[in-house]
Design an enzyme around this catalytic site. Structure first.
Site: not given
Length: 350
Positions: A135, A67
């Site tokens: 992610e 992320d």
């Protein structure tokens, strides 16, 4: 193809996990060096696996890392691609790319979703599973190959083949329109209230708007324009309406209370008939004298009653001309006629 990738490909048939390597090559565009990172990236927490030390083994830590890396990589790409654009535009564009919905669709289209290992119960119901795995995969690439490999993955595999950066940047979901459409369909009153307007550290105007539904406070939205802040407030309010049934219940309870009040009869309507007082004795005598003394230039006496009647008829004609009832007639009119008349009246007032 780079030399290292070619060497990895030559060694590939002698490895036990040839199928996983091949699948990852199709997705990320190169062969992994440390396959353990990618295995962990594709391991959902529902598997409840633990390592030899008893610690949980899943993709949550890699998701956290990915992320952060994804924000940096996409921010870098957007910054260089849209030269001269303001911070608000750049932030909005980046958020459209890295949001869970976009990453979930990418995971589905690229086949990442098919490689995720889960207990089988949540794979079809957890809409965030694909985005989270995407992610985590970026986190694995970062640990395996570094920041440059993450940049190349996003530029060549994602933005060149799957996403058009310009279309993403300028595509706008009109959440305000969706909210207004919902309110009209349900006959619910809605309003947008300006909460504050201030300047940021760079002197740019910043607005905060709040949605009000049937007098109840909805969500607030912040932006560098009124439109942007109202869009954000509408988006957050729509999300709240979806997630909080009690909020919807409160809205419709307020609507029911309002409509009930509107349907209740008001106080008694006063009489429009005027009471005419009787003239005094002196006034009546004066009227008699005036009635006998009025002449129109001839020898004939003109009674006051007749003169008053003629005057009243003239006034009625003037009043009729000034107050034409044709525009509010009950005669049937088409919708086009009504709109045309309204537009004509509006332009006449300008």
């Amino acid at each position: 193809m780079q030399i290292n990738d070619l060497i990895d490909r030559i060694k590939l048939p002698f490895r036990k996990e040839k199928e996983l390597y091949s699948s990852l090559y199709e997705i990320i565009g190169f062969y992994p060096r440390n396959i353990s990172y990618y295995k962990q990236a594709l391991l959902h927490k529902s598997m409840a696996k633990r390592n030899e030390k008893g610690k949980p083994m899943n993709n949550e830590r890699l998701e956290f890392l990915g992320d952060a890396v994804l924000d940096a990589v996409v921010g870098d790409i957007v910054y260089r691609h849209f030269e001269g654009k303001r911070e608000g535009f750049l932030t909005n564009t980046r958020s459209k790319i890295v949001q869970r919905e976009t990453l979930g669709r990418l995971a589905q289209e690229m086949g990442i979703i098919n490689l995720i290992k889960s207990n089988g119960h949540s794979s079809s119901h957890n809409s965030y599973m694909g985005g989270n795995a995407f992610e985590a995969l970026v986190g694995a690439i970062y640990l395996d190959r570094g920041y440059g490999a993450c940049m190349r993955f996003m530029e060549k595999r994602i933005l060149k083949e799957l996403l058009n950066l310009d279309k993403v940047a300028y595509k706008e979901v009109n959440f305000k329109s969706k909210l207004i459409e919902w309110s009209q369909k349900n006959r619910v009153k809605i309003d947008f209230k300006l909460v504050s307007e201030e300047k940021d550290q760079k002197g740019n105007s910043k607005f905060i708007y709040q949605v009000a539904i049937e007098g109840l406070d909805g969500e607030k939205g912040e932006g560098y324009s009124k439109k942007e802040s109202q869009q954000m407030a509408s988006k957050l309010t729509l999300q709240r309406l979806r997630k909080e049934p009690q909020f919807i219940d409160a809205v419709f309870a307020a609507k029911a209370s309002r409509t009930k009040m509107e349907e209740m009869p008001t106080t008694a309507v006063p009489e429009t008939k005027e009471e005419v007082p009787f003239p005094s004795e002196e006034v009546r005598k004066g009227q008699e004298v005036e009635r006998l003394e009025r002449f129109d230039g001839s020898d004939e006496v003109v009674p006051v009653e007749k003169e008053q009647e003629e005057k009243s008829q003239k006034q009625s004609k003037v009043s009729a001309d000034e107050f034409d009832l044709s525009d509010i007639s009950a005669a049937a009119q088409s919708r086009e006629d009504i709109i045309a008349a309204a537009e004509a009246a509006a332009f006449a007032e300008l």
